[in-house]
Design a protein around this motif. Structure first.
Motif, mmCIF file in Angstrom:
data_model
loop_
_atom_site.group_PDB
_atom_site.id
_atom_site.type_symbol
_atom_site.label_atom_id
_atom_site.label_comp_id
_atom_site.label_asym_id
_atom_site.label_seq_id
_atom_site.Cartn_x
_atom_site.Cartn_y
_atom_site.Cartn_z
ATOM 1 N N VAL A 1 -7.171 13.091 -13.732
ATOM 2 C CA VAL A 1 -7.595 11.725 -14.089
ATOM 3 C C VAL A 1 -6.610 10.688 -13.546
ATOM 4 O O VAL A 1 -7.015 9.756 -12.849
ATOM 5 N N PRO A 2 -5.304 10.833 -13.796
ATOM 6 C CA PRO A 2 -4.379 9.858 -13.199
ATOM 7 C C PRO A 2 -4.342 9.938 -11.676
ATOM 8 O O PRO A 2 -4.155 8.931 -10.997
ATOM 9 N N GLY B 1 -8.271 8.833 -10.404
ATOM 10 C CA GLY B 1 -8.732 7.502 -10.803
ATOM 11 C C GLY B 1 -7.570 6.549 -10.787
ATOM 12 O O GLY B 1 -7.082 6.161 -11.830
ATOM 13 N N PRO B 2 -7.097 6.185 -9.580
ATOM 14 C CA PRO B 2 -5.827 5.475 -9.515
ATOM 15 C C PRO B 2 -5.891 4.117 -10.217
ATOM 16 O O PRO B 2 -6.589 3.218 -9.780
ATOM 17 N N ALA B 3 -5.216 4.090 -11.316
ATOM 18 C CA ALA B 3 -4.934 2.817 -11.947
ATOM 19 C C ALA B 3 -6.167 1.992 -12.238
ATOM 20 O O ALA B 3 -6.442 1.006 -11.587
ATOM 21 N N ALA B 4 -6.912 2.412 -13.222
ATOM 22 C CA ALA B 4 -8.155 1.728 -13.529
ATOM 23 C C ALA B 4 -7.929 0.249 -13.833
ATOM 24 O O ALA B 4 -8.648 -0.609 -13.320
ATOM 25 N N GLN C 1 -0.262 2.968 -13.044
ATOM 26 C CA GLN C 1 -0.811 3.953 -13.977
ATOM 27 C C GLN C 1 -0.807 3.446 -15.414
ATOM 28 O O GLN C 1 -1.218 4.163 -16.330
#
Lengths: 196, 197
Positions: free
Chosen positions: A38-39, A42-45, A112
């Motif tokens: 997930v981190p 999904g870079p830095a939502a 993050q």
């Protein structure tokens, strides 16, 4: 009348214990990979959502959240936010701000979402802050900055070259809105001018 | 059952348990959390390491997946409530009372959101109360009423026929430290359901 006993399907008896143990082990691997993915994937939502609204190294004041105009989910709707998307790839960044009443905070976040520095406003304290955000390690020297800053300078090392600086100003009521905005406008975020 | 049939049954079970179990438990741990990463006090749940650089992988994934930008829990605790104190799901069709007391010098805020974290449209354009905006009783308590229609005092409008999530933010280093050790120094506010339509 004689009732026939319900019969169990036969297929569960075909499942071997090796299948169950193997599935649980693989399930554990998938669990760990998914959690760490997930981190990574999904870079830095939050950063991604804010990127378009924020030019680099510039403080932008966001209005308090309103229906349909909310930069991030669950963002405090009773506060103004001034946010700077810093980028220290080419130069460290000077930051200055005034922290108003209790509840005000100045925080630094990695893409993050890690909050690696935070300063809250406190009563009976000098509330003007200024510091330089610089990359960690030897890179500080690359920019012609002293490794040991003088007493009047404050360096904050960022673990990532990009990130967010967030100044949160809770609203005390409509009467204070103009004053709050005026204090937020004093906040700045700009690249350090290189010495020749 | 034939050899092929037995193989297919084992394969189906293997894939279902491995993929379903692996992804399902990961999703649960990231979205809902467990005692490894969260603490629950009555209806309120907090991710104890949110925002901290040394946060566990579940907390980091939770923060990223939900596009959150939390302050470090060494300074500020954020509690989410999706149910009232008796366990009923918070819903905009109901009316609730929250009695806030015991925060002393801490700065706090209570905001109402829909299930996805969006503020709830209302004609009063009121979405939260905090230390400075709430009206207090003579004894120092603050009573906040969540209701669709206007109520006297601290009325926090909710509407739209949806589920509600309340977010309580408490900013105080001493409070945060006590919360990290075990439980907050004072009980968190109860969410009392008054009536439903």
């Amino acid at each position: 009348m004689k009732l026939s006993r319900p019969t169990m399907p036969k297929w569960p008896r075909e499942i071997g214990w090796r299948t169950i143990v193997g599935a649980i082990l693989l399930g554990g691997v998938i669990h760990i990979v998914a959690t760490f993915a997930v981190p990574a994937l999904g870079p830095a939502a939050a950063m991604r959502k804010l990127r378009e609204a924020l030019p680099p190294n510039q403080m932008v004041i966001l209005r308090p959240a309103a229906p349909g105009k909310q930069p991030l989910p669950f963002l405090a709707p009773d506060a103004f936010h001034a946010i700077c998307r810093y980028d220290v790839t080419t130069s460290p960044v000077n930051v200055s701000a005034v922290l108003g009443d209790p509840g005000w905070t100045l925080s630094l976040h990695t893409p993050q979402g890690d909050n690696f520095y935070v300063m809250p406003a406190q009563q009976l304290r000098r509330n003007e802050v200024s510091f330089t955000v610089a990359p960690g390690g030897d890179r500080t020297a690359d920019f012609g900055l002293a490794r040991r800053p003088s007493g009047s300078e404050t360096f904050i090392e960022t673990p990532t070259s990009e990130g967010l600086i967030v100044l949160r100003a809770p609203l005390r009521g409509l009467s204070w809105q103009a004053a709050t905005e005026a204090m937020l406008r004093r906040a700045s975020c700009s690249p350090v001018a290189r010495k020749r | 059952m034939s050899l092929l049939g037995s193989f297919l049954v084992n394969l189906a079970v293997f894939v279902a348990v491995a993929v379903g179990g692996g992804l399902g438990t990961a999703w649960y741990m990231i979205e809902t959390g467990s005692r490894l990463s969260t603490r629950t006090f009555g209806p309120w749940t907090t991710w104890t390491a949110a925002g901290r650089p040394d946060a566990d992988p579940y907390t980091r994934a939770h923060v990223l997946r939900n596009a959150l930008l939390p302050l470090s829990t060494t300074l500020e605790m954020t509690y989410h409530a999706r149910a009232d104190s008796r366990g009923g799901r918070l819903h905009s069709a109901c009316e609730y009372a929250i009695v806030v007391e015991g925060f002393d010098t801490a700065w706090w805020s209570i905001a109402a959101f829909d299930g996805r974290g969006g503020v709830i449209q209302n004609p009063a354009e009121r979405y939260a109360f905090n230390t400075d905006t709430v009206m207090r009783e003579p004894d120092g308590r603050a009573v906040i009423t969540l209701a669709r229609d206007a109520r006297p005092g601290n009325w926090l409008p909710i509407g739209g026929g949806s589920r509600i999530t309340l977010v309580l933010t408490v900013q105080d280093a001493a409070w945060a430290a006590a919360s990290q050790e075990g439980s907050p120094p004072k009980p968190l506010p109860e969410i009392q359901r008054i009536a439903c339509r």
